[in-house]
Write an enzyme that holds these catalytic residues in place. Structure first.
Site, PDB file in Angstrom:
ATOM      1  N   TYR A 144       0.628  -1.318   0.003  1.00 57.12           N
ATOM      2  CA  TYR A 144      -0.006   0.097   0.070  1.00 57.12           C
ATOM      3  C   TYR A 144       0.909   1.325  -0.062  1.00 57.12           C
ATOM      4  CZ  TYR A 144      -3.425   3.297   1.781  1.00 57.12           C
ATOM      5  OH  TYR A 144      -4.213   4.423   1.974  1.00 57.12           O
ATOM      6  N   ASP A 239       9.369   2.280  -0.531  1.00 58.39           N
ATOM      7  CA  ASP A 239       8.326   3.071   0.000  1.00 58.39           C
ATOM      8  C   ASP A 239       8.695   2.744   1.762  1.00 58.39           C
ATOM      9  OD1 ASP A 239       6.234   3.632   1.797  1.00 58.39           O
ATOM     10  OD2 ASP A 239       4.740   3.493   0.308  1.00 58.39           O
ATOM     11  N   LYS A 267       5.153  10.305   7.894  1.00 62.07           N
ATOM     12  CA  LYS A 267       4.979  11.062   9.086  1.00 62.07           C
ATOM     13  C   LYS A 267       6.338  10.872  10.081  1.00 62.07           C
ATOM     14  CE  LYS A 267       1.954   7.028   8.914  1.00 62.07           C
ATOM     15  NZ  LYS A 267       1.027   6.690   7.913  1.00 62.07           N
TER      16      LYS A 267
HETATM   17  N1  HOZ Z   1      -3.706   3.176   6.133  1.00 62.12           N
HETATM   18  C1  HOZ Z   1      -2.972   3.478   7.389  1.00 62.12           C
HETATM   19  C2  HOZ Z   1      -2.234   2.591   7.776  1.00 62.12           C
HETATM   20  N2  HOZ Z   1      -1.563   1.661   7.229  1.00 62.12           N
HETATM   21  C3  HOZ Z   1      -4.092   3.790   8.387  1.00 62.12           C
HETATM   22  C4  HOZ Z   1      -3.994   5.438   8.458  1.00 62.12           C
HETATM   23  C5  HOZ Z   1      -5.074   6.235   9.462  1.00 62.12           C
HETATM   24  O1  HOZ Z   1      -6.116   5.513   9.868  1.00 62.12           O
HETATM   25  O2  HOZ Z   1      -4.608   6.850  10.100  1.00 62.12           O
END
Ligand code: HOZ
Length: 427
Positions: A144, A239, A267
């Site tokens: 992802y 990534d 982040k």
């Molecule tokens: N897709 C994010 C973790 N792989 C989750 C992001 C979120 O809900 O803050």
């Protein structure tokens, strides 16, 4: 556990926000439950609207390597706020953060700061295509890279959690250049490059998959991709939104000693504030505007508050080098979970690396997305709900990774292990 306030907030939220949340996994849908609304966090703990406290293993999905609200970071943020919240101009802090990233990650010679991992992934793809003059990219099933149109193809994380790995709303023409292969299957990737000679701009992957549960690369997989890319003139993009500065200060690329051409960060480099970055070889990055013709821009890119938090975070991580300790703690949790599962005859596969870990209720070793999809989701739901009721906050989906911080104490680990035993007993 009292949850009446969270329940009230959730019904209010559903009136004004789709599904009551701003990011799908948070809704607790896949654990057939309702989300808890968090009011604040400190160190290893989250506190909810009903006054419950939890040992947190999400860590804001990765960046809280030092734990929540570390005073060294919050005080820098406070100082930065006093100087102004956004300028839309260059600042010295951006140079410092870019220098710190480039010093830490040897493959990164130049950096473009953006606002999120998704934005960084979009930028990295665009520059890879601009640099190579090719259109196609290869991604891996279950990996992802944010909610980027071209990458929402067999995507992991929330997309898999909710059963929408190929999202409606993404025109077929937007993904016609996206090819996908099973993770850990070098032969499948070689076959794609043979089917599309001189057409593939980049191979993009999480070097340690973290969005279909946690799956490590098998011996030779990353190296094999590197060699293939070198042979075929394809750019290799890692990534490292989850793994960067978390499995090692220099990322998974340092652990596995495979250097990508471009890297994507999220982040973590903002100490948890909204930041992302892409960076890599100088000649590639010099294609990015205004140095080159590949356009990419943003007013909040390099935001001074996020940059100050990021610089402080990276400085502390470099000085304190918490990685061996994080690795010991995640291994302790996984070993205890494994032993307890063995005693109960529950099939379980675990994985840990630095401050990142994960497990699957699975009979066999999980190598890729197809294997991950076969894990026992009912077991996960029961386990998740039981440990949550005992104060342990795991990611509410089997298709995520877990994260631990240097603030997690031995007492936290003991409480977690005890809750894990109850979680297994409830299955
Ligand atoms: N897709 C994010 C973790 N792989 C989750 C992001 C979120 O809900 O803050």
């Amino acid at each position: 556990m009292k949850i009446s306030e969270s329940k009230k907030l959730f019904s209010r939220a559903q009136e004004v926000m789709p599904g009551g949340v701003n990011s799908p996994v948070r809704a607790f849908k896949s654990v057939q439950s309702e989300p808890l609304f968090i009011t604040h966090a400190k160190g290893s703990r989250l506190f909810d609207a009903d006054g419950n406290s939890f040992i947190d293993y999400i860590g804001s999905w990765g960046p809280m390597i030092l734990g929540h609200a570390d005073p060294r970071i919050t005080s820098e943020i406070e100082k930065a706020v006093q100087k102004g919240t956004s300028f839309g101009t260059p600042t010295e802090g951006e140079i410092e953060l870019a220098e710190m990233i480039s010093d830490a990650v040897p493959s990164v010679e130049m950096v473009r700061l953006v606002n999120s991992g998704s934005e960084a992934a979009m930028g990295a793809l665009r520059v890879a295509r601009g640099f190579t003059g090719r259109d196609k990219i290869i991604k891996f099933e279950g990996c992802y890279h944010g909610s980027v149109d071209a990458l929402l193809v067999k995507a992991g994380s929330g997309a898999t959690t909710l059963g929408i790995p190929d999202s409606p709303g993404v025109p077929q023409s937007f993904t016609e250049h996206t090819l996908s292969a099973p993770f850990n299957d070098l032969d499948a990737v070689i076959e794609l490059t043979e089917n599309f000679p001189d057409e593939i701009a980049a191979i993009v992957l999480e070097p340690v998959a973290g969005n279909m549960g946690m799956i490590p690369p098998e011996h030779g997989f990353l190296q094999g991709l590197r060699e293939l890319c070198d042979r075929e003139g394809i750019l290799l993009i890692f990534d490292e939104v989850m793994t960067g500065f978390r499995v090692d200060f220099s990322g998974a690329q340092a652990l596995f000693q495979v250097m990508p051409d471009l890297s994507i960060f999220g982040k973590v480099i903002g100490g948890g504030l909204p930041v992302g970055a892409y960076g890599g070889r100088r000649e590639i990055m010099l294609q990015v505007a205004p140095a080159g013709p590949v356009y990419q821009a943003g007013t909040l890119s390099g935001n001074p508050i996020a940059v100050s938090a990021g610089k402080t975070m990276l400085k502390i991580l470099k000085e304190e080098d918490p990685y061996a300790d994080l690795g010991r703690k995640t291994a302790t949790l996984n070993e205890a979970l494994s032993d307890a599962a063995k005693k109960k005859g529950i099939p379980l596969e675990t994985c840990s690396m630095g401050g990142m870990f994960g497990f699957f209720f699975s009979e066999k070793k999980v190598r890729n997305y197809e294997d991950a999809l076969k894990c026992n989701r009912d077991y996960f739901i029961t386990f998740f709900r039981e440990v949550l009721s005992r104060g342990i906050y795991l990611a509410p989906s089997p298709f995520e990774s877990l994260f631990l911080s240097s603030s997690h104490s031995e007492a936290d680990l003991d409480q977690t292990i005890e809750a894990f035993q109850h979680g297994l007993a409830a299955i």
